[in-house]
Design a protein around this motif. Structure first.
Motif, short mmCIF file in Angstrom:
data_model
loop_
_atom_site.label_atom_id
_atom_site.label_comp_id
_atom_site.label_asym_id
_atom_site.label_seq_id
_atom_site.Cartn_x
_atom_site.Cartn_y
_atom_site.Cartn_z
N ARG A 162 12.28 23.39 -70.67
CA ARG A 162 12.57 24.15 -71.95
C ARG A 162 12.04 25.55 -72.32
NH1 ARG A 162 11.95 18.61 -73.50
NH2 ARG A 162 9.59 19.11 -73.98
N ARG A 163 10.80 25.77 -71.66
CA ARG A 163 10.53 26.97 -72.19
C ARG A 163 10.71 28.11 -70.89
NH1 ARG A 163 5.01 25.73 -70.90
NH2 ARG A 163 4.17 27.74 -71.66
N ASP A 164 11.99 27.84 -70.37
CA ASP A 164 12.61 28.91 -69.65
C ASP A 164 12.04 29.34 -68.35
OD1 ASP A 164 14.75 30.36 -69.52
OD2 ASP A 164 14.04 32.21 -70.16
N TYR A 165 11.31 28.26 -67.52
CA TYR A 165 10.72 28.70 -66.24
C TYR A 165 12.16 28.44 -65.36
CZ TYR A 165 6.06 29.21 -67.43
OH TYR A 165 4.67 29.54 -67.98
N LEU A 166 12.71 29.24 -65.01
CA LEU A 166 14.02 29.08 -64.10
C LEU A 166 13.27 28.96 -62.50
CD1 LEU A 166 17.03 29.17 -64.75
CD2 LEU A 166 16.83 31.61 -63.77
N ASP A 167 13.09 27.81 -62.15
CA ASP A 167 12.49 27.49 -61.04
C ASP A 167 13.09 26.23 -60.52
OD1 ASP A 167 11.04 26.67 -58.88
OD2 ASP A 167 9.03 26.71 -59.88
N PRO A 168 13.90 26.67 -59.06
CA PRO A 168 14.67 25.66 -58.77
C PRO A 168 13.86 24.56 -58.10
CG PRO A 168 14.77 27.42 -57.32
CD PRO A 168 14.06 27.99 -58.58
N LEU A 169 12.46 24.73 -57.59
CA LEU A 169 11.75 23.86 -57.08
C LEU A 169 11.30 22.77 -58.16
CD1 LEU A 169 9.14 25.89 -54.87
CD2 LEU A 169 10.86 24.23 -54.16
N LEU A 170 11.35 23.41 -59.58
CA LEU A 170 10.92 22.54 -60.62
C LEU A 170 11.94 21.67 -61.11
CD1 LEU A 170 8.28 22.20 -62.34
CD2 LEU A 170 9.21 23.97 -64.05
N VAL A 171 13.10 22.00 -60.72
CA VAL A 171 14.25 21.33 -61.27
C VAL A 171 14.66 20.35 -60.40
CG1 VAL A 171 16.71 21.37 -62.17
CG2 VAL A 171 15.47 23.32 -62.79
N SER A 172 14.37 20.71 -59.12
CA SER A 172 14.47 19.65 -58.10
C SER A 172 13.59 18.42 -58.30
CB SER A 172 14.44 20.53 -56.90
OG SER A 172 15.53 21.26 -56.56
N LYS A 173 12.14 19.03 -58.44
CA LYS A 173 11.15 17.88 -58.73
C LYS A 173 11.73 16.89 -59.64
CE LYS A 173 6.89 18.62 -58.03
NZ LYS A 173 5.48 19.30 -57.87
N LEU A 174 12.36 17.51 -60.78
CA LEU A 174 12.69 16.72 -61.91
C LEU A 174 13.91 15.58 -61.54
CD1 LEU A 174 13.01 15.99 -65.09
CD2 LEU A 174 14.59 17.95 -65.21
#
Length: 360
Positions: free
Chosen positions: A194-206
């Motif tokens: 939500r705080r705009d961290y455009l990180d594909p690894l983070l979205v994948s971990k989600l």
């Protein structure tokens, strides 16, 4: 071993790492090779011969010593070393307290790794709640530093501290994941996104966490978002193009794995390996799929070849555990085969490799 203060433009004047800290290049080389016992010897020698002349030299060597002790799982000793610092915010660890040694420098000279280890080590010795409290305090500290740097328009420092924020958050998420506290993990990752961290690894971990709680459709949504980021060229720059493509393929393979479509999963992992022969996650998971497809011979060959071809990359406990499990399924004399593997690992592995994973 970056200090807490902002990168210093004066560093450009130094010809080598050794101009920053006594024999720093040697310490870094030993750490890169996993020679943690040699680091302990080097630190002990430097201390006994009084070779460390400046305050930051002592802190840098202490950081390498604590890290080496932690890698060797000597956590009580590492904790004792850390406790010798007493107060991390003491004026003793600030550049401005030594104006003759560090003219025109201010801020903490304490390496960030010490703050991380201060939080991590209690968890390793069984004090999980204390460690988590320290991690959350470290997160607050990191975010405060980001605000300070932003107020001074120090873009390079802001970028560095944002990376540290994500690193600390990932550590916290990892510890909650280990305790199967999935809802907390979802909240933490969602907050970062939500705080705009455009990180594909983070979205994948989600997506991985959603998969763990049985929300397959939610996981697919996260993985599709990562693929869209790839197609639209949106990323925070943390991955190369090949790494990004392989992340997308591994996400697809995971969905196939959950659906027990091992043939399709193998196809995605093959695409990863074709793009990058060193993608150990793909190699390991392809071997598991082959095992599930009852092709033990090929799954064993795949991991053995990976270890032989890429010992510095593929040699980790997960790969070895899986290979030993396959030996146990495939061979009556698996103990002898595992002993041969263990002897080979002892020759090539870094000091911190846990040989007990061979289960001999």
């Amino acid at each position: 071993m970056e200090p807490d203060s902002a990168p210093d433009p004066l560093r450009n004047q130094f010809a080598s790492l050794n101009d920053l800290t006594y024999e720093l290049a040697s310490l870094q080389d030993l750490a890169t090779r996993g020679s943690w016992r040699s680091i302990l010897d080097k630190v002990a020698r430097a201390r006994s011969l009084n070779l460390l002349s400046k305050p930051h030299d002592h802190l840098t060597y202490l950081a390498y010593n604590v890290l080496a002790l932690s890698k060797l799982r000597r956590f009580p000793e590492a904790s004792s070393e850390l406790n010798s610092l007493h107060d991390f915010n003491s004026h003793l660890y600030r550049y401005e307290n030594y104006p003759d040694v560090y003219p025109n420098r201010s801020g903490s000279m304490l390496p960030f790794i010490l703050r991380f280890l201060h939080a991590q080590i209690p968890i390793k010795i069984g004090n999980r709640l204390e460690g988590l409290d320290r991690f959350y305090s470290l997160l607050d500290f990191t975010r405060q530093r980001i605000k300070e740097k932003e107020s001074k328009n120090l873009d390079v420092s802001v970028s560095l501290w944002r990376k540290r924020e994500v690193f600390v958050m990932n550590c916290i998420i990892g510890h909650h994941l280990g305790a199967k506290e999935f809802i907390v993990c979802l909240d933490l990752i969602s907050d970062l996104i939500r705080r705009d961290y455009l990180d594909p690894l983070l979205v994948s971990k989600l997506g991985y966490i959603r998969m763990q709680i049985g929300d397959v459709e939610g996981a697919k949504g996260s993985f599709n978002r990562v693929e869209t980021m790839l197609n639209e060229g949106k990323s925070n720059g943390s991955l190369s193009e090949v790494e990004f493509k392989n992340l997308v393929s591994r996400n697809k393979a995971l969905v196939y794995l959950v659906g027990k479509d091992y043939v399709s999963a193998v196809r995605e992992y093959d695409a990863c390996i074709e793009r990058d022969l060193t993608d150990v996650i793909a190699l390991n998971n392809k071997a598991l799929c082959l095992m599930y497809l009852r092709d033990l011979s090929d799954s064993i060959k795949l991991l053995e070849n990976a270890l032989e071809r890429l010992p510095t990359v593929a040699l980790n406990e997960t790969v070895v555990i899986n290979l030993c499990s396959m030996y146990e399924l495939a061979y009556v004399n698996h103990s002898e085969i595992k002993k041969t593997l263990s002897n080979w690992i002892a020759r090539v592995a870094p000091d911190d490799f846990d040989l007990s994973c061979t289960r001999i």
